[in-house]
Design an enzyme around this catalytic site. Structure first.
Site, PDB file in Angstrom:
ATOM      1  N   TYR A 168      27.490  25.420  82.263  1.00 52.17           N
ATOM      2  CA  TYR A 168      26.366  26.358  82.244  1.00 52.17           C
ATOM      3  C   TYR A 168      25.588  26.161  80.953  1.00 52.17           C
ATOM      4  O   TYR A 168      26.175  26.189  79.872  1.00 52.17           O
ATOM      5  CB  TYR A 168      26.825  27.812  82.208  1.00 52.17           C
ATOM      6  CG  TYR A 168      27.858  28.254  83.177  1.00 52.17           C
ATOM      7  CD1 TYR A 168      27.523  29.106  84.219  1.00 52.17           C
ATOM      8  CD2 TYR A 168      29.189  27.889  83.029  1.00 52.17           C
ATOM      9  CE1 TYR A 168      28.483  29.573  85.092  1.00 52.17           C
ATOM     10  CE2 TYR A 168      30.155  28.347  83.902  1.00 52.17           C
ATOM     11  CZ  TYR A 168      29.798  29.184  84.930  1.00 52.17           C
ATOM     12  OH  TYR A 168      30.747  29.642  85.791  1.00 52.17           O
TER      13      TYR A 168
ATOM     14  N   LYS B 185      19.825  30.405  83.394  1.00 51.28           N
ATOM     15  CA  LYS B 185      21.031  29.580  83.426  1.00 51.28           C
ATOM     16  C   LYS B 185      20.737  28.303  84.193  1.00 51.28           C
ATOM     17  O   LYS B 185      20.099  28.337  85.246  1.00 51.28           O
ATOM     18  CB  LYS B 185      22.174  30.281  84.160  1.00 51.28           C
ATOM     19  CG  LYS B 185      22.730  31.497  83.517  1.00 51.28           C
ATOM     20  CD  LYS B 185      23.857  32.062  84.382  1.00 51.28           C
ATOM     21  CE  LYS B 185      24.343  33.372  83.853  1.00 51.28           C
ATOM     22  NZ  LYS B 185      25.392  33.953  84.708  1.00 51.28           N
TER      23      LYS B 185
ATOM     24  N   ASP C  23      35.235  41.952  87.818  1.00 49.95           N
ATOM     25  CA  ASP C  23      34.319  41.741  88.945  1.00 49.95           C
ATOM     26  C   ASP C  23      34.629  42.677  90.109  1.00 49.95           C
ATOM     27  O   ASP C  23      33.725  43.102  90.827  1.00 49.95           O
ATOM     28  CB  ASP C  23      34.352  40.286  89.406  1.00 49.95           C
ATOM     29  CG  ASP C  23      33.680  39.340  88.415  1.00 49.95           C
ATOM     30  OD1 ASP C  23      32.971  39.814  87.504  1.00 49.95           O
ATOM     31  OD2 ASP C  23      33.872  38.118  88.560  1.00 49.95           O
TER      32      ASP C  23
END
Length: 183
Positions: free
Chosen positions: A132, A72, A168
């Protein structure tokens, strides 16, 4: 563009030099020729954008397992974030070590996070936006994550956590069976 090492081998920080004049600022966000030493034979196959509204919100720590592991390139377009990469490479001398950089449009830094690393960030200014560039497509069945507050990592987040996605929050803590990512 200047490619700079970090304390973790393979994790790089790219300095770009914005050009400013009376009209505003021009920045090169990507150049395959200048980034060839770190991109190598990889190709950018996906570009993503995120906007996170609340200071203290965390996204991550995410990674993909091989054969869908990805590099990335992460850059802040608006606001300010604390960007974190965690070394998950099996047998790496820096296994489970992390490194963070503050990313802003003004400092024009970009994190180059190689395969085998977890990635996340915390928002330091409202409505922060990240761009990204990925070398692998998003593959849900290959995705996994680490808890932002895992004591094995000991990440020192700059702010109290204000928001975290349900996904998450459900990531497991690292246990004795966690061997990392074999590339």
């Amino acid at each position: 563009m200047n490619i700079c090492p970090s304390p973790i081998a393979g994790l790089l920080v790219v300095e770009t030099i914005p050009y400013a004049d009376v009209r505003g600022v021009f920045s090169r966000l990507f150049c395959d020729k200048e980034l060839a030493p770190l991109i190598s034979s990889r190709q950018i196959v996906q570009v993503n954008h995120s906007r996170t509204a609340t200071v203290g919100a965390i996204r991550g720590l995410h990674f993909q397992h091989p054969p869908h592991a990805e590099m990335k390139l992460v850059r802040c377009l608006k606001g300010r974030v604390w960007d974190v990469a965690v070394d998950l490479r099996q047998h790496s001398p820096t296994f489970l070590h992390w490194h963070a950089e503050e990313l802003t449009p003004e400092n024009a830094l970009m994190m180059a996070i190689p395969e085998g690393f977890g990635h996340g960030f915390q928002v330091l200014e409202p409505d922060s936006e990240l761009l990204y560039l990925h070398t692998a497509h998003y593959t849900p069945e290959a995705e996994e994550g680490l808890r932002y507050d895992d004591p094995h990592l000991g990440i020192k987040w700059p702010h109290t956590v204000t928001e975290l996605s349900e996904r998450d929050a459900k990531h497991s803590l690292i246990d004795a069976n966690f061997q990392g990512i074999s590339l």
